[in-house]
Scaffold this motif. Structure first.
Motif, PDB file in Angstrom:
ATOM      1  N   ARG A   1       0.811  -1.207   0.000  1.00 29.94           N
ATOM      2  CA  ARG A   1       0.000   0.000   0.000  1.00 29.94           C
ATOM      3  C   ARG A   1       0.848   1.262   0.000  1.00 29.94           C
ATOM      4  O   ARG A   1       0.319   2.359   0.084  1.00 29.94           O
ATOM      5  N   GLY A   2       2.140   1.094  -0.017  1.00 31.68           N
ATOM      6  CA  GLY A   2       3.007   2.263  -0.088  1.00 31.68           C
ATOM      7  C   GLY A   2       3.131   3.031   1.211  1.00 31.68           C
ATOM      8  O   GLY A   2       3.489   4.208   1.214  1.00 31.68           O
ATOM      9  N   VAL A   3       2.846   2.395   2.323  1.00 33.72           N
ATOM     10  CA  VAL A   3       2.918   3.065   3.624  1.00 33.72           C
ATOM     11  C   VAL A   3       4.218   2.659   4.305  1.00 33.72           C
ATOM     12  O   VAL A   3       4.507   1.470   4.454  1.00 33.72           O
ATOM     13  N   ARG A   4       4.993   3.637   4.706  1.00 30.40           N
ATOM     14  CA  ARG A   4       6.211   3.348   5.469  1.00 30.40           C
ATOM     15  C   ARG A   4       5.847   3.203   6.940  1.00 30.40           C
ATOM     16  O   ARG A   4       4.971   3.908   7.439  1.00 30.40           O
ATOM     17  N   THR A   5       6.514   2.312   7.613  1.00 32.06           N
ATOM     18  CA  THR A   5       6.226   2.101   9.035  1.00 32.06           C
ATOM     19  C   THR A   5       7.473   2.356   9.868  1.00 32.06           C
ATOM     20  O   THR A   5       8.592   2.343   9.361  1.00 32.06           O
ATOM     21  N   GLY A   6       7.245   2.584  11.138  1.00 29.73           N
ATOM     22  CA  GLY A   6       8.323   2.772  12.099  1.00 29.73           C
ATOM     23  C   GLY A   6       7.812   2.433  13.484  1.00 29.73           C
ATOM     24  O   GLY A   6       6.623   2.136  13.658  1.00 29.73           O
ATOM     25  N   ARG A   7       8.680   2.437  14.444  1.00 28.11           N
ATOM     26  CA  ARG A   7       8.303   2.114  15.821  1.00 28.11           C
ATOM     27  C   ARG A   7       8.646   3.281  16.737  1.00 28.11           C
ATOM     28  O   ARG A   7       9.579   4.031  16.479  1.00 28.11           O
ATOM     29  N   TYR A   8       7.878   3.358  17.828  1.00 37.32           N
ATOM     30  CA  TYR A   8       8.117   4.378  18.852  1.00 37.32           C
ATOM     31  C   TYR A   8       8.254   3.698  20.199  1.00 37.32           C
ATOM     32  O   TYR A   8       7.683   2.630  20.429  1.00 37.32           O
ATOM     33  N   ALA A   9       8.994   4.320  21.080  1.00 29.67           N
ATOM     34  CA  ALA A   9       9.262   3.734  22.400  1.00 29.67           C
ATOM     35  C   ALA A   9       7.985   3.521  23.196  1.00 29.67           C
ATOM     36  O   ALA A   9       7.866   2.563  23.953  1.00 29.67           O
ATOM     37  N   ASP A  10       7.015   4.423  23.030  1.00 27.58           N
ATOM     38  CA  ASP A  10       5.756   4.312  23.761  1.00 27.58           C
ATOM     39  C   ASP A  10       4.685   5.131  23.046  1.00 27.58           C
ATOM     40  O   ASP A  10       4.963   5.794  22.038  1.00 27.58           O
ATOM     41  N   VAL A  11       3.477   5.084  23.574  1.00 22.92           N
ATOM     42  CA  VAL A  11       2.353   5.786  22.956  1.00 22.92           C
ATOM     43  C   VAL A  11       2.611   7.286  22.910  1.00 22.92           C
ATOM     44  O   VAL A  11       2.349   7.948  21.897  1.00 22.92           O
ATOM     45  N   GLN A  12       3.123   7.840  23.983  1.00 26.18           N
ATOM     46  CA  GLN A  12       3.370   9.282  24.026  1.00 26.18           C
ATOM     47  C   GLN A  12       4.329   9.709  22.924  1.00 26.18           C
ATOM     48  O   GLN A  12       4.126  10.734  22.275  1.00 26.18           O
ATOM     49  N   ALA A  13       5.362   8.923  22.676  1.00 24.74           N
ATOM     50  CA  ALA A  13       6.320   9.252  21.619  1.00 24.74           C
ATOM     51  C   ALA A  13       5.639   9.227  20.250  1.00 24.74           C
ATOM     52  O   ALA A  13       5.914  10.083  19.400  1.00 24.74           O
ATOM     53  N   GLY A  14       4.762   8.268  20.022  1.00 21.68           N
ATOM     54  CA  GLY A  14       4.026   8.205  18.765  1.00 21.68           C
ATOM     55  C   GLY A  14       3.106   9.394  18.582  1.00 21.68           C
ATOM     56  O   GLY A  14       3.039   9.993  17.504  1.00 21.68           O
ATOM     57  N   LEU A  15       2.409   9.772  19.631  1.00 21.50           N
ATOM     58  CA  LEU A  15       1.522  10.935  19.561  1.00 21.50           C
ATOM     59  C   LEU A  15       2.322  12.226  19.399  1.00 21.50           C
ATOM     60  O   LEU A  15       1.891  13.136  18.689  1.00 21.50           O
ATOM     61  N   ASP A  16       3.477  12.306  20.028  1.00 21.28           N
ATOM     62  CA  ASP A  16       4.345  13.473  19.854  1.00 21.28           C
ATOM     63  C   ASP A  16       4.770  13.608  18.393  1.00 21.28           C
ATOM     64  O   ASP A  16       4.835  14.720  17.861  1.00 21.28           O
ATOM     65  N   ALA A  17       5.061  12.477  17.750  1.00 18.21           N
ATOM     66  CA  ALA A  17       5.470  12.493  16.346  1.00 18.21           C
ATOM     67  C   ALA A  17       4.342  13.017  15.458  1.00 18.21           C
ATOM     68  O   ALA A  17       4.584  13.787  14.523  1.00 18.21           O
ATOM     69  N   VAL A  18       3.109  12.625  15.761  1.00 19.16           N
ATOM     70  CA  VAL A  18       1.960  13.130  14.995  1.00 19.16           C
ATOM     71  C   VAL A  18       1.791  14.625  15.251  1.00 19.16           C
ATOM     72  O   VAL A  18       1.623  15.413  14.317  1.00 19.16           O
ATOM     73  N   ALA A  19       1.848  15.025  16.501  1.00 15.75           N
ATOM     74  CA  ALA A  19       1.640  16.430  16.864  1.00 15.75           C
ATOM     75  C   ALA A  19       2.680  17.342  16.230  1.00 15.75           C
ATOM     76  O   ALA A  19       2.379  18.471  15.844  1.00 15.75           O
ATOM     77  N   SER A  20       3.901  16.860  16.084  1.00 15.78           N
ATOM     78  CA  SER A  20       4.975  17.676  15.510  1.00 15.78           C
ATOM     79  C   SER A  20       4.973  17.658  13.990  1.00 15.78           C
ATOM     80  O   SER A  20       5.723  18.411  13.362  1.00 15.78           O
ATOM     81  N   GLY A  21       4.170  16.772  13.400  1.00 15.30           N
ATOM     82  CA  GLY A  21       4.136  16.665  11.950  1.00 15.30           C
ATOM     83  C   GLY A  21       5.180  15.727  11.382  1.00 15.30           C
ATOM     84  O   GLY A  21       5.335  15.617  10.165  1.00 15.30           O
ATOM     85  N   ALA A  22       5.917  15.037  12.255  1.00 20.66           N
ATOM     86  CA  ALA A  22       6.941  14.091  11.786  1.00 20.66           C
ATOM     87  C   ALA A  22       6.319  12.903  11.063  1.00 20.66           C
ATOM     88  O   ALA A  22       6.934  12.325  10.160  1.00 20.66           O
ATOM     89  N   VAL A  23       5.111  12.523  11.462  1.00 24.96           N
ATOM     90  CA  VAL A  23       4.363  11.448  10.800  1.00 24.96           C
ATOM     91  C   VAL A  23       2.918  11.900  10.639  1.00 24.96           C
ATOM     92  O   VAL A  23       2.431  12.763  11.372  1.00 24.96           O
ATOM     93  N   ALA A  24       2.225  11.284   9.692  1.00 22.92           N
ATOM     94  CA  ALA A  24       0.828  11.647   9.442  1.00 22.92           C
ATOM     95  C   ALA A  24      -0.135  10.890  10.347  1.00 22.92           C
ATOM     96  O   ALA A  24      -1.241  11.367  10.606  1.00 22.92           O
TER      97      ALA A  24
END
Length: 95
Positions: free
Chosen positions: A1-24
């Motif tokens: 599907r053309g989606v790149r994936t990655g991992r985050y240390a925890d939920v907060q780190a993943g949400l921080d990435a969304v909030a900063s625009g680092a990931v969609a």
């Protein structure tokens, strides 16, 4: 599907990435995401309705456990109560 994936240390780190625009988007357990997002409304994040795979919760007991019926009845009692609806509204729905 053309989606790149990655991992985050925890939920907060993943949400921080969304909030900063680092990931969609950030994919995780719906209940946990709704709780975390609801705790920080100023960040204006939202949990989408899409579900990739339903994963119900469970309590494991040995088949012959004398606690099985008692636990089942207690869970049913709580789930059918008005208190449970208020808990869901507060922590999951953000009301």
């Amino acid at each position: 599907r053309g989606v790149r994936t990655g991992r985050y240390a925890d939920v907060q780190a993943g949400l921080d990435a969304v909030a900063s625009g680092a990931v969609a988007a950030f994919v995780h357990d719906e209940a946990i995401l709704k709780y975390q997002v609801g705790r920080e409304p100023e960040r204006k994040l939202r949990v989408l309705e899409a579900t990739f795979e339903r994963q119900p919760y469970a309590i494991a007991l040995p088949p012959s456990s004398p606690l099985r019926e008692e636990i089942n009845l207690a869970i049913l009692e709580v789930l059918s109560s008005n208190d449970w609806s208020r808990v869901v509204a507060r922590y999951i729905d953000g009301d």
